[in-house]
Motif scaffolding. Sequence first.
Motif, short mmCIF file in Angstrom:
data_model
loop_
_atom_site.label_atom_id
_atom_site.label_comp_id
_atom_site.label_asym_id
_atom_site.label_seq_id
_atom_site.Cartn_x
_atom_site.Cartn_y
_atom_site.Cartn_z
N ILE A 85 0.94 -1.29 -0.16
CA ILE A 85 0.12 -0.14 0.00
C ILE A 85 0.93 1.25 0.08
O ILE A 85 1.84 1.41 1.16
N ALA A 86 0.67 2.05 -0.91
CA ALA A 86 1.36 3.45 -1.24
C ALA A 86 0.71 4.63 -0.41
O ALA A 86 1.47 5.26 0.14
N SER A 87 -0.45 4.55 -0.45
CA SER A 87 -1.34 5.78 0.28
C SER A 87 -2.65 5.31 0.60
O SER A 87 -3.39 4.45 0.18
N VAL A 88 -3.20 5.97 1.58
CA VAL A 88 -4.64 5.75 2.00
C VAL A 88 -5.30 7.01 2.01
O VAL A 88 -4.86 8.01 2.46
N ASP A 89 -6.73 7.08 1.74
CA ASP A 89 -7.33 8.38 1.82
C ASP A 89 -8.74 7.88 2.31
O ASP A 89 -8.98 6.55 2.61
N GLN A 90 -9.88 8.80 2.24
CA GLN A 90 -11.14 8.53 2.73
C GLN A 90 -11.78 7.27 2.12
O GLN A 90 -12.69 6.64 2.65
N GLN A 91 -11.50 7.41 0.74
CA GLN A 91 -12.25 6.52 0.04
C GLN A 91 -11.71 5.12 -0.11
O GLN A 91 -12.27 3.94 -0.16
N GLY A 92 -10.18 4.99 0.10
CA GLY A 92 -9.55 3.55 0.24
C GLY A 92 -8.26 3.82 -0.13
O GLY A 92 -7.72 4.66 0.64
N MET A 93 -7.60 2.64 -0.59
CA MET A 93 -6.02 2.49 -0.51
C MET A 93 -5.55 2.47 -1.98
O MET A 93 -6.50 2.16 -2.90
N THR A 94 -4.43 2.92 -2.12
CA THR A 94 -3.79 2.85 -3.64
C THR A 94 -2.37 2.11 -3.41
O THR A 94 -1.59 2.22 -2.38
N THR A 95 -2.43 0.91 -4.14
CA THR A 95 -1.17 0.07 -4.09
C THR A 95 -0.05 0.82 -4.86
O THR A 95 -0.11 1.59 -5.73
N SER A 96 1.21 0.29 -4.66
CA SER A 96 2.16 0.91 -5.30
C SER A 96 2.28 0.78 -6.71
O SER A 96 3.18 1.28 -7.57
N ASP A 97 1.38 -0.30 -7.20
CA ASP A 97 1.27 -0.45 -8.54
C ASP A 97 0.02 0.32 -9.14
O ASP A 97 -0.24 0.32 -10.25
N GLY A 98 -0.37 1.31 -8.39
CA GLY A 98 -1.56 2.22 -8.83
C GLY A 98 -2.81 1.82 -8.70
O GLY A 98 -3.87 2.30 -9.31
N LEU A 99 -3.23 0.23 -8.12
CA LEU A 99 -4.62 0.11 -8.12
C LEU A 99 -5.24 0.72 -6.97
O LEU A 99 -4.44 0.94 -5.85
N ASN A 100 -6.44 1.04 -7.24
CA ASN A 100 -7.35 1.66 -6.09
C ASN A 100 -8.23 0.64 -5.44
O ASN A 100 -8.83 -0.04 -6.29
N LEU A 101 -8.19 0.48 -4.22
CA LEU A 101 -8.96 -0.42 -3.55
C LEU A 101 -9.97 0.36 -2.63
O LEU A 101 -9.38 0.77 -1.40
N ASP A 102 -11.11 0.70 -3.17
CA ASP A 102 -11.90 1.36 -2.11
C ASP A 102 -12.38 0.60 -1.15
O ASP A 102 -12.76 -0.85 -1.22
N ALA A 103 -12.81 1.35 0.00
CA ALA A 103 -13.70 0.46 1.03
C ALA A 103 -14.21 1.51 2.10
O ALA A 103 -14.03 2.68 1.93
N ASP A 104 -15.01 0.78 2.82
CA ASP A 104 -16.08 1.61 3.83
C ASP A 104 -15.22 1.89 5.16
O ASP A 104 -15.30 2.50 5.78
N ILE A 105 -14.53 0.55 5.48
CA ILE A 105 -13.70 0.70 6.71
C ILE A 105 -12.29 0.08 6.25
O ILE A 105 -11.94 -0.78 5.64
#
Length: 402
Positions: A225-245
């Motif tokens: 995981i490269a970064s986290v925001d309110q919507q979800g996480m972004t992996t170091s490969d640029g994949l967005n993983l949206d989440a509620d918690i």
Amino acid sequence: MSRVVIVGGGAAGLELASLLGRSVEPHDEIILVEGETHHYWKPRFHEIAAGTFDNDLDTLCYFSHGARNGYRHFQARMTDINREEKLLQVYKPNGETDTLAYDYLVIAIGAISNDFATKGAKEHCLFLDTPQQARDSWQQISSLLRSGGQRTINIVGAGATGLELAAELAKVNGNLSQNAYAAKLTINLIEAADRVLPSGPLKMSQEALLRLEKFQINVMLNTRIASVDQQGMTTSDGLNLDADIQFWAAGIKAPDWLNNIGGLESNHANQLIVKQTLVTTLDSHIFSLGDCAAIPQADGSMVPPKAQAANRAAVHLAKNLKGLMQGKELTPFVYKDGGMVVSIGHNYAISTMMNDRLILKGRLVRRLYDTIFRLHQKTVSGLFTMSRLIISKRLKCIFKPN
Ligand SMILES: Cc1cc2nc3c(=O)[nH]c(=O)nc-3n(C[C@H](O)[C@H](O)[C@H](O)COP(=O)(O)OP(=O)(O)OC[C@H]3O[C@@H](n4cnc5c(N)ncnc54)[C@H](O)[C@@H]3O)c2cc1C
């Protein structure tokens, strides 16, 4: 007369306070400095977060327990040490600061999660470092489960903490499958290494993965995981993983304020460096054990940050401190690993035995997982109380309506 001040009433500190409190001379004083009012067994924090923890039978009040076991609970949090004057500085729940004199000081404050300074992790992830964080997590999970629809939970780290949390949540969600109003959870368990339980034996990782897949947990290996925001996480490969918690359960370190506290030696993970006798390298009156201590062994290895290691070190240090008060020499702590047990869902566990040569799994192994907690209860409260608690729990399970 000697005053021993123990900071932290967790797996290590509470055992030490109980063992010393019951066995030292009446003129010696044992004080446990702990910010919480009640003791919770940390390997069960994921149960608090998933709403499956038994608050009645599995907690202990430090104040009354101390009165029965020969130590005093001083409710406060350690903030600093004055080594010259042998004074501990503390912060009390009423907002006041205070000092406490010691002859011997033991630091057993445990560890916290290490977010490796990942952008947004601190702000947007839940952590399971304290009972309060675990309770806050349950509030959020409970609300999510009641919100219906398809929901997603991201958990970073597939070590014991992340894996046990993922499985417990999946089990709870499975139990709610008949409830038309309950949300259906997608659980992403994200791990940077190429296997779950990266510090365990390979066979155990393989067995654990099969079980997680049975729970339909989405295990993502080799994913950083490269970064986290309110919507979800972004992996170091640029994949967005949206989440509620989102949970962060990857890696541990001692709190930053412990680093070089009072001029004591510490390592890159802020752990206090101790000798094999558990005494700190620069002060013969200060000891440390459990997850916040870097404890070497004769072969050059380090004692792992595990509940079992914290318990064994506490038993050893209790003997050492008693001996020290009687003018005896300190002896080295030799750690023999008794294997690893990980719970996967409320009624199932996997364990290693015989130097990792044997892997056991199933419902019976879950009893073995509970045994570690029961042994802790036996050390802190005695065989009689432990037996009464086991019987009460059994009866409760049998007679309690669903
Ligand atoms: C969800 C989860 C699952 C786990 N599962 C397993 C497992 O299956 N097997 C295993 O071996 N290990 C497991 N662990 C790790 C295990 O819990 C720890 O290794 C163990 O608890 C360490 O014991 P300790 O006494 O060093 O610290 P802790 O048990 O964390 O106790 C530290 C105590 O210090 C107190 N404290 C902190 N700061 C201060 C301060 N400034 N002043 C006063 N008091 C303070 C805290 O309130 C706490 O009571 C798990 C951990 C988690 C979170």
